[in-house]
Enzyme design. Structure first.
Site, PDB file in Angstrom:
ATOM      1  N   TYR A 163       0.873  -1.332   0.127  1.00 31.92           N
ATOM      2  CA  TYR A 163      -0.033   0.146  -0.054  1.00 31.92           C
ATOM      3  C   TYR A 163       0.922   1.287  -0.196  1.00 31.92           C
ATOM      4  O   TYR A 163       1.952   1.320   0.870  1.00 31.92           O
ATOM      5  CB  TYR A 163      -0.967  -0.018   1.188  1.00 31.92           C
ATOM      6  CG  TYR A 163      -1.904  -0.972   1.208  1.00 31.92           C
ATOM      7  CD1 TYR A 163      -2.253  -1.618   0.269  1.00 31.92           C
ATOM      8  CD2 TYR A 163      -2.843  -1.251   2.370  1.00 31.92           C
ATOM      9  CE1 TYR A 163      -3.279  -2.779   0.215  1.00 31.92           C
ATOM     10  CE2 TYR A 163      -3.785  -2.094   2.366  1.00 31.92           C
ATOM     11  CZ  TYR A 163      -4.257  -2.981   1.205  1.00 31.92           C
ATOM     12  OH  TYR A 163      -5.174  -3.925   1.378  1.00 31.92           O
TER      13      TYR A 163
HETATM   14  N1  LIG Z   1      -6.929  -7.977   0.805  1.00 34.88           N
HETATM   15  C1  LIG Z   1      -7.462  -6.949  -0.122  1.00 34.88           C
HETATM   16  O1  LIG Z   1      -6.809  -7.240  -1.425  1.00 34.88           O
HETATM   17  C2  LIG Z   1      -7.735  -5.824  -0.247  1.00 34.88           C
HETATM   18  C3  LIG Z   1      -8.375  -4.880  -1.175  1.00 34.88           C
HETATM   19  C4  LIG Z   1      -9.045  -3.845  -0.913  1.00 34.88           C
HETATM   20  C5  LIG Z   1      -9.098  -3.569   0.481  1.00 34.88           C
HETATM   21  N2  LIG Z   1      -8.509  -4.071   1.369  1.00 34.88           N
HETATM   22  C6  LIG Z   1      -8.334  -3.485   2.714  1.00 34.88           C
HETATM   23  O2  LIG Z   1      -9.660  -3.164   3.131  1.00 34.88           O
HETATM   24  C7  LIG Z   1      -9.688  -1.817   3.397  1.00 34.88           C
HETATM   25  C8  LIG Z   1     -10.987  -1.028   3.058  1.00 34.88           C
HETATM   26  O3  LIG Z   1     -11.209  -1.238   1.532  1.00 34.88           O
HETATM   27  P1  LIG Z   1     -11.890   0.152   0.928  1.00 34.88           P
HETATM   28  O4  LIG Z   1     -11.317   1.617   1.310  1.00 34.88           O
HETATM   29  O5  LIG Z   1     -12.246  -0.257  -0.438  1.00 34.88           O
HETATM   30  O6  LIG Z   1     -13.510   0.193   1.763  1.00 34.88           O
HETATM   31  P2  LIG Z   1     -14.914   0.632   1.874  1.00 34.88           P
HETATM   32  O7  LIG Z   1     -15.021   1.197   3.148  1.00 34.88           O
HETATM   33  O8  LIG Z   1     -15.680  -0.164   0.895  1.00 34.88           O
HETATM   34  O9  LIG Z   1     -14.640   2.088   1.144  1.00 34.88           O
HETATM   35  C9  LIG Z   1     -14.027   3.364   1.427  1.00 34.88           C
HETATM   36  C10 LIG Z   1     -14.443   4.531   0.735  1.00 34.88           C
HETATM   37  O10 LIG Z   1     -15.777   4.719   0.886  1.00 34.88           O
HETATM   38  C11 LIG Z   1     -15.884   6.247   0.769  1.00 34.88           C
HETATM   39  N3  LIG Z   1     -16.511   6.254   2.393  1.00 34.88           N
HETATM   40  C12 LIG Z   1     -16.280   5.838   3.265  1.00 34.88           C
HETATM   41  N4  LIG Z   1     -17.077   6.280   4.271  1.00 34.88           N
HETATM   42  C13 LIG Z   1     -18.084   7.023   3.798  1.00 34.88           C
HETATM   43  C14 LIG Z   1     -19.029   7.724   4.168  1.00 34.88           C
HETATM   44  N5  LIG Z   1     -19.500   7.579   5.391  1.00 34.88           N
HETATM   45  N6  LIG Z   1     -19.776   8.693   3.377  1.00 34.88           N
HETATM   46  C15 LIG Z   1     -19.379   8.642   2.150  1.00 34.88           C
HETATM   47  N7  LIG Z   1     -18.387   7.850   1.544  1.00 34.88           N
HETATM   48  C16 LIG Z   1     -17.584   7.149   2.470  1.00 34.88           C
HETATM   49  C17 LIG Z   1     -14.639   6.964   0.947  1.00 34.88           C
HETATM   50  O11 LIG Z   1     -14.255   6.939  -0.698  1.00 34.88           O
HETATM   51  P3  LIG Z   1     -13.745   8.456  -0.975  1.00 34.88           P
HETATM   52  O12 LIG Z   1     -12.283   8.300  -0.578  1.00 34.88           O
HETATM   53  O13 LIG Z   1     -13.658   8.174  -2.454  1.00 34.88           O
HETATM   54  O14 LIG Z   1     -14.219   9.582  -0.778  1.00 34.88           O
HETATM   55  C18 LIG Z   1     -13.704   5.540   1.308  1.00 34.88           C
HETATM   56  O15 LIG Z   1     -12.437   5.878   0.645  1.00 34.88           O
HETATM   57  C19 LIG Z   1      -8.455  -1.190   2.672  1.00 34.88           C
HETATM   58  O16 LIG Z   1      -7.933  -0.101   3.376  1.00 34.88           O
HETATM   59  C20 LIG Z   1      -7.413  -2.202   3.026  1.00 34.88           C
HETATM   60  O17 LIG Z   1      -6.953  -2.188   4.160  1.00 34.88           O
HETATM   61  C21 LIG Z   1      -7.865  -5.112   1.252  1.00 34.88           C
END
Ligand SMILES: NC(=O)c1ccc[n+]([C@@H]2O[C@H](COP(=O)([O-])OP(=O)(O)OC[C@H]3O[C@@H](n4cnc5c(N)ncnc54)[C@H](OP(=O)(O)O)[C@@H]3O)[C@@H](O)[C@H]2O)c1
Length: 327
Positions: free
Chosen positions: A53
């Site tokens: 990351y």
């Molecule tokens: N193992 C793997 O292959 C893998 C892959 C992906 C992720 N992950 C892990 O999972 C974590 C979370 O993934 P993700 O960031 O994709 O999760 P997510 O929670 O589905 O998406 C987060 C995004 O949603 C938006 N958001 C969050 N809260 C919000 C709210 N209250 N209102 C409006 N928009 C909101 C933001 O987008 P904006 O920033 O665009 O505003 C934020 O960046 C990663 O940080 C990582 O640790 C693991």
């Protein structure tokens, strides 16, 4: 914040954890500090990162890998022992042919590099980021088992594994009395429900923790993206997240958002709150890894995280999902 046991282990993790894929990639260190502080204040005790990351994920510049771990290492100084730290390895993070994968050679180096960046002497949950078909799983498990015995790792986990891959790994761990994967980290949200077919039944039978990622569908399930309209300027879609683009292209996500939005509104909740509660309404999920680029997103998303959807709401969602071919 509620806490759940990680699979069959005695470890208690917050049912929402913080993902730090944004740190160093879409947000700088000071914004990352605000996001981290907000999560810790809310009672989140599990922080997820990975050796890959950082800004390099978009540019493929290897010098930009590891920035999330490095930022976390600095931000956690003096409070490392208050939280559980999870990281991952597998991606090709260096110029040499052996700078990736799951050979004994790389497992040892990847862990040492993560420990250095994170400024710690142990990882609480060390996860293989994906299945590596080129390395015998026994080689990886033996290397990981050695590192657990050296006190550098507390628990082992895997990510993006199919049920058969986890079953194979568990069989080898049992055969050779090695520490096994106690958790699996799959993608799971209203728009990505594939794990319900095979992984969930396996995990329930073997008491493995599910630490699922992207509960808000990378932001889609906040309702911020509208078909045919430009994305908000500060959103991940505008910043060019490839996997988010693919998810929107290949998935009837817009149709789902349109149909689910009224259910959230009927409760007086935002769509993001509803989407997170939907994930946590499934008892097989130990913790949902939430991402955020702003502290207020965490505060908003967590508002109803302790409330469960009713069986009727869950059934209605199943009907909607199957009507648009999502499940
Ligand atoms: N193992 C793997 O292959 C893998 C892959 C992906 C992720 N992950 C892990 O999972 C974590 C979370 O993934 P993700 O960031 O994709 O999760 P997510 O929670 O589905 O998406 C987060 C995004 O949603 C938006 N958001 C969050 N809260 C919000 C709210 N209250 N209102 C409006 N928009 C909101 C933001 O987008 P904006 O920033 O665009 O505003 C934020 O960046 C990663 O940080 C990582 O640790 C693991």
């Amino acid at each position: 914040m509620q806490y759940r046991r990680l699979g069959r282990t005695g470890l208690k993790v917050s049912e929402v954890s913080l993902g730090t894929m944004a740190f160093g990639r879409w947000i700088d260190e000071s914004k990352s500090a605000e996001v981290l502080d907000t999560a810790l204040e809310a009672g989140i005790n599990l922080i997820d990162t990975a050796d890959v990351y950082g800004s390099g994920m978009d540019t493929l510049d290897q010098s930009g890998f590891g920035e999330s771990e490095a930022i976390l290492g600095r931000l956690l100084r003096g409070r490392r022992d208050d939280i559980l730290l999870a990281t991952k390895f597998n991606a090709h993070v260096g110029p040499n042919v052996n700078d990736g994968g799951q050979s004994r050679y790389h497992v040892y180096r990847a862990l040492e590099n993560s420990l250095r960046r994170l400024q710690t002497d142990h990882i609480d949950l060390y996860q293989v980021h994906a299945f590596d078909p080129e390395t015998p799983i026994e080689e990886t498990l033996r290397a990981l088992d050695d590192l657990v015995k050296q006190g550098k790792i507390r628990y082992l986990g895997c990510s993006n594994y199919a049920a058969w891959q986890l079953a194979k790994a568990h069989g080898i761990s049992a055969l050779h009395s090695l520490h096994r994967f106690e958790s699996v980290q799959p993608e799971y949200s209203l728009i990505t429900r594939g794990i319900e077919r095979e992984l969930v039944p396996f995990v329930e039978s073997e008491k493995v923790g599910i630490i699922s990622y992207s509960p808000l569908g990378r932001g889609i399930l906040s309702g911020k993206y509208r078909q045919g309209e430009a994305p908000p300027a500060d959103s991940r879609l505008a910043l060019g997240e490839k996997r988010l683009e693919l998810l929107l292209e290949s998935n009837p996500a817009y149709a789902l958002v349109d149909k689910i939005q009224p259910l959230a509104e009927a409760k007086g909740w935002t769509l993001a709150q509803f989407a997170l509660s939907w994930v946590l309404s499934h008892s097989y999920v130990t913790s949902a890894i939430l991402g955020a680029s702003k502290p207020e997103q965490i505060r908003d998303a967590l508002q109803h995280a302790e409330e469960r959807l009713t069986p009727q709401e869950l059934a209605e969602i199943d009907d909607i999902s199957s009507s648009i071919g999502l499940f």
